[in-house]
Design an enzyme around this catalytic site. Structure first.
Site, PDB file in Angstrom:
ATOM      1  N   ASP A 743       0.875  -1.163   0.000  1.00  0.00           N
ATOM      2  CA  ASP A 743       0.000   0.000   0.000  1.00  0.00           C
ATOM      3  C   ASP A 743       0.922   1.225   0.000  1.00  0.00           C
ATOM      4  O   ASP A 743       2.105   1.134   0.327  1.00  0.00           O
ATOM      5  CB  ASP A 743      -0.943   0.007   1.204  1.00  0.00           C
ATOM      6  CG  ASP A 743      -2.111   0.952   0.977  1.00  0.00           C
ATOM      7  OD1 ASP A 743      -2.050   1.759   0.012  1.00  0.00           O
ATOM      8  OD2 ASP A 743      -3.089   0.908   1.738  1.00  0.00           O
TER       9      ASP A 743
HETATM   10  C1  BGC Z   1      -4.940   3.440   0.161  1.00  0.00           C
HETATM   11  C2  BGC Z   1      -5.051   2.481  -1.012  1.00  0.00           C
HETATM   12  C3  BGC Z   1      -4.925   3.259  -2.304  1.00  0.00           C
HETATM   13  C4  BGC Z   1      -3.599   3.974  -2.298  1.00  0.00           C
HETATM   14  C5  BGC Z   1      -3.337   4.777  -3.548  1.00  0.00           C
HETATM   15  C6  BGC Z   1      -3.711   4.310   0.074  1.00  0.00           C
HETATM   16  O1  BGC Z   1      -3.770   5.345   0.993  1.00  0.00           O
HETATM   17  O2  BGC Z   1      -4.943   2.722   1.371  1.00  0.00           O
HETATM   18  O3  BGC Z   1      -6.266   1.800  -0.962  1.00  0.00           O
HETATM   19  O4  BGC Z   1      -5.072   2.405  -3.389  1.00  0.00           O
HETATM   20  O5  BGC Z   1      -3.558   4.877  -1.207  1.00  0.00           O
HETATM   21  O6  BGC Z   1      -4.146   5.893  -3.622  1.00  0.00           O
END
Ligand code: BGC
Length: 829
Positions: A743
């Site tokens: 993530d």
């Molecule tokens: C989130 C993800 C997301 C990623 C990119 C993170 O803060 O937890 O679900 O895909 O950011 O935006």
């Protein structure tokens, strides 16, 4: 260059405002996708009560109350909602547009004027978005006069939450505000009939239903840009409210089994263990349920008659569904297992299969056959209680199947007998707890079930992980690819040597093998492949993308390696361009219609291609462990089978068009509070049966090309460092062959088992291929170079480990045909 969040100005639910901003690209959206979105948003809305109020009769005069009729919420906050739709519908406008009922325009105008004077500002500070907006106060006299003009009132309430924005046990979030209660009292007193619509992404308190005379209650999940139209369709009877609950609605927040062990910023013991949601309520606390799991009304009625065939090797449930009402409609057949409770205690109900009928005319009948795989009957023994530790086992005894329209009303349809315990799959222990806590056990033996005695709740120490992680990792370190020559410095090439320098384009064209190409890569190149581009909004993709991976440095592109572009997310493409805003995860899951969801995902994939996205960071598939989780709207359900089935539908649909999906967040990411630190302490059994189960299903049935780890820790280890989750279970036991990415901006940390490793070196040893984006910290532009720095150090990362991750990146690029894809004209480079 100042660091800015390219998404900040677009945040917030009032997407009609966002859409007025000048954005790249046109507003064209595929009318077919729009039709699917509208249909699914309606099909996912759940009618919880209907005492003769709905559907509204043609030409009926209707008084609309509540500002949310106008400030209609289309999606939640954060990466999963931050889409720029070309338009958004509202309920009041959609009812007007449909022309089937007559809105009390005087009242509507009053709201319109007040909303204009008291605008619903979505707020642009990340994580501080409003969960609701102040309600307009209205005089009794105005309500009374409106009741003289219309027989029916519709009150619209709304709630939002999101990423980094947990629901809270306060008025305006989980609870109604005093203004909302006053409105309910005024309207229900004055009107002959009152319909309440709750426009929300997560569950709220519904105990107020006991206080007011509400004739109909419709749960409208965030339906995206077509949400207003979808709910207008439902209210006016153009279509049925086809939704069934994907979570239990309890009498109070405190009645939820997670309530006492959730929201702690340090971490939570998952004391309820496998008794999540209805598994708890149906087994031990049926009295605490307002609306059971799977429940939802339509505008017609059905009769389901079911039987069970086969044996424990292959159970088939046959159901005959007849439309017994006066309108066309479709029903959902749900099959719940009551497994014997032996050495392992089991819940009294577990969803093991479901199917949705076609649209049936009154009197029409449909026969459905629902196969129940043997594994659905099994429990995971994490303690050795059955004599088979770390195995999926079928316990001896009667396995009963209850079939019906929801978990509570499902009737016994048959059983299969298992004479002796069967070991279905012997695994090795992985990812279990390393610190002690007690978990719930509910004993419910056959005698109790028969004479109706209350099952007994007790606690037992959770079994601790029996293995030493370091030894497991050392024993399984990968070998270098065939033909590798140990390089002398980070820049020196492998076996191919500087003389030949093959290009990835040769691999793409089939002129050279992947293995040789990997062997030819220098350590610096290998390491570079394990990072995404440093920033989000990579210049390699369309404006506003979430980042790139693969050929993210010039050196890599010189080797012919292309870059793949990622974009959020579950409700639509998050770009600095217009994109379709689709029903949220919970709305889709509430349809119990994987085929419909798959068709929509395929159309969505075509939009990905048009807009330059290779990887959709979706589906979000964490379990709704607790109603307060801010991101529940992105996720599907408290049940793993429903979660897995919906994820399979999304992944199949997206990948059917050649682009890739990225199920997330692996795993046990069940709260937003301190989400990059909090530890989910959970038994291996609950992991296997609940929190990992949907991921296992999506891997086995839909083969996603990428998977995203979670921010949180799982039994003490961050998702992006979790060797056992990623290498032992995901790849080793489930056979996953795709790419694993972190993530966004993982927590940096030293490896407790290998003192020479930290940060991305720790990650690569765990088998997590790519850090997304590749920078050291949020929005920073510093590269994180721990992988190549660690290579060559005593105890550092090995060449073979770098090759393993780099190879998977290249395999992904090949498999997803990234090199063949024409880049979108909007791409900046
Ligand atoms: C989130 C993800 C997301 C990623 C990119 C993170 O803060 O937890 O679900 O895909 O950011 O935006």
């Amino acid at each position: 260059m100042p660091l800015t969040d390219p998404y900040a100005p677009q945040s917030g639910p009032l997407l009609s405002q966002a859409s007025t901003r000048a954005l790249d690209g046109d507003r064209w959206v595929d009318p077919d996708l729009v039709r699917h979105a509208r249909h699914l948003a309606a099909r996912g809305s759940v009618l919880l009560r209907n005492e003769g109020a709905l559907p509204l009769a043609e030409g009926e005069r209707v008084a609309l109350f509540g500002r949310m009729q106008k400030d209609w919420l289309a999606v939640g906050y954060g990466s999963g909602g931050d889409v720029n739709p070309p338009y958004c519908t509202t309920l009041v406008d959609s009812l007007r547009e449909g022309g089937r009922v007559q809105i009390d325009e005087g009242l509507a105008e009053r709201y319109e004027t007040w909303c204009a004077q008291n605008p619903a500002e979505p707020g642009d500070i990340w994580g501080q978005w409003p969960m609701s907006y102040p309600e307009m106060e209205i005089e009794d006299e105005v309500v009374r006069r409106a009741a003289e003009r219309s027989r029916i009132a519709v009150i619209v309430l709304g709630r939002a939450a999101g990423e980094d924005r947990e629901n809270v046990l306060e008025e305006g979030s989980f609870y109604l505000t005093s203004s909302e209660r006053r409105l309910l009292a005024q309207v229900t007193d004055a009107f002959e009939r009152t319909v309440v619509i709750v426009d929300t992404g997560g569950l709220i308190d519904f105990s107020w239903l006991l206080d007011y005379k509400v004739d109909a209650l419709l749960l409208a999940w965030f339906g995206g840009m077509e949400g207003g139209r979808a709910i207008a369709d439902v209210l006016t009877g153009v279509v049925e409210p086809g939704g069934r609950l994907t979570d239990t609605i309890a009498v109070s927040y405190e009645a939820n089994p997670s309530a006492r062990n959730s929201g702690d910023p340090e971490g939570n013991d998952y004391v309820e263990d496998i008794y999540v949601g209805y598994r708890w309520f149906e087994t031990l606390a049926p009295q605490d349920v307002l609306f059971p799991f799977g429940f939802g009304l339509g505008y017609t009625t059905f009769e389901q008659v079911a039987s069970v065939e086969g044996d424990s090797g292959e159970v088939r449930v046959k159901a005959r569904v007849r439309n017994t009402g006066a309108r066309r409609g479709s029903d959902v057949v749900q099959v719940y297992l009551e497994a014997p409770s032996g050495a392992l205690s089991t819940p009294s109900r577990q969803l093991v299969g479901f199917a949705r009928t076609d649209e049936l005319e009154p009197g029409a009948v449909q026969e459905l056959e629902i196969p129940i795989p043997q594994r659905s009957l099994a429990s995971y023994d994490d303690s050795g209680a059955t004599g088979h530790r770390s195995a999926w086992v079928l316990q001896a005894g009667e396995h009963r199947f209850h079939v019906g329209a929801d978990v509570r009303s499902a009737q016994l349809a048959g059983a299969v007998h298992v004479p002796d315990l069967v070991v279905l799959e012997q695994l090795e222990a992985a990812a279990g707890p390393r610190s002690p806590f007690e978990r719930m056990v509910i004993r419910r033996d056959a005698a109790e079930a028969v004479d109706g005695e209350t099952p007994v709740l007790s606690y037992e120490p959770v079994p601790l992980a029996p293995h030493e992680l370091r030894a497991r990792i050392v024993e399984r370190l990968p070998e270098p690819v065939h033909g590798t020559r140990e390089p002398e410095s980070a820049g020196s090439a492998g076996a191919g040597g500087a003389a030949s320098v093959p290009s990835f384009t040769d691999v793409v064209a089939g002129r050279s093998g992947l293995e040789d190409f990997v062997a030819s890569l220098a350590p610096r190149e290998l390491a570079a492949l394990t990072y995404g581009d440093i920033i989000m909004d990579s210049p390699l993709g369309p404006a506003g993308n979430a980042g790139a991976l693969g050929g993210v440095t010039e050196e890599l592109r010189d080797r012919g390696i292309p870059a793949a572009i990622t974009t959020d997310g579950p409700s639509g493409l998050r770009l600095a361009a217009y994109a379709s805003l689709l029903p949220c995860g919970t709305s889709l899951a509430s349809t119990w219609d994987p085929e419909g969801v798959e068709s929509m995902a395929a159309l969505h994939a075509q939009e990905m291609i048009r807009k330059g996205s290779d990887i959709l960071l979706s589906p979000g598939m964490n379990i709704h462990r607790d109603p307060l989780c801010g991101r529940n709207f992105e996720y599907f359900s408290e049940d793993p089978l429903l979660t897995g089935s919906m994820a399979v539908a999304v992944v199949r649909g997206v990948q059917s068009q050649g682009v890739s999906a990225c199920p997330k967040h692996f795993a046990a990411n069940n709260q937003e509070t301190n989400r990059t630190y909090a530890d989910s302490r959970v038994s291996e059994r609950a992991l296997r049966e609940i929190y990992l189960r949907g991921f296992e299903q999506v891997v086995r049935e839909a083969a996603p090309r990428t998977i995203m780890t979670s921010y949180n820790r799982i039994n003490g280890v961050w998702g992006h460092y979790h060797y056992d989750l990623v290498t032992t279970i995901l790849r080793g036991q489930w056979g996953y062959e795709g790419l694993v990415v972190t993530d966004w901006w993982m927590q940096m940390a030293p490896d407790p088992d290998f003192p020479a490793l930290r940060d991305s070196a720790y990650r690569v040893r765990a088998g997590v291929d790519v850090l997304m984006p590749g920078g050291r910290e949020h929005w920073g532009t510093d590269r994180e170079d721990s992988v190549v720095e660690s290579w060559g150090e005593p105890g550092g990362i090995t060449l073979a480990e770098m090759q393993a991750c780099a190879r998977r990146v290249l395999e992904f690029l090949l498999e997803a045909r990234i090199a063949d894809r024409e880049r979108h004209p909007q791409a900046k480079v």
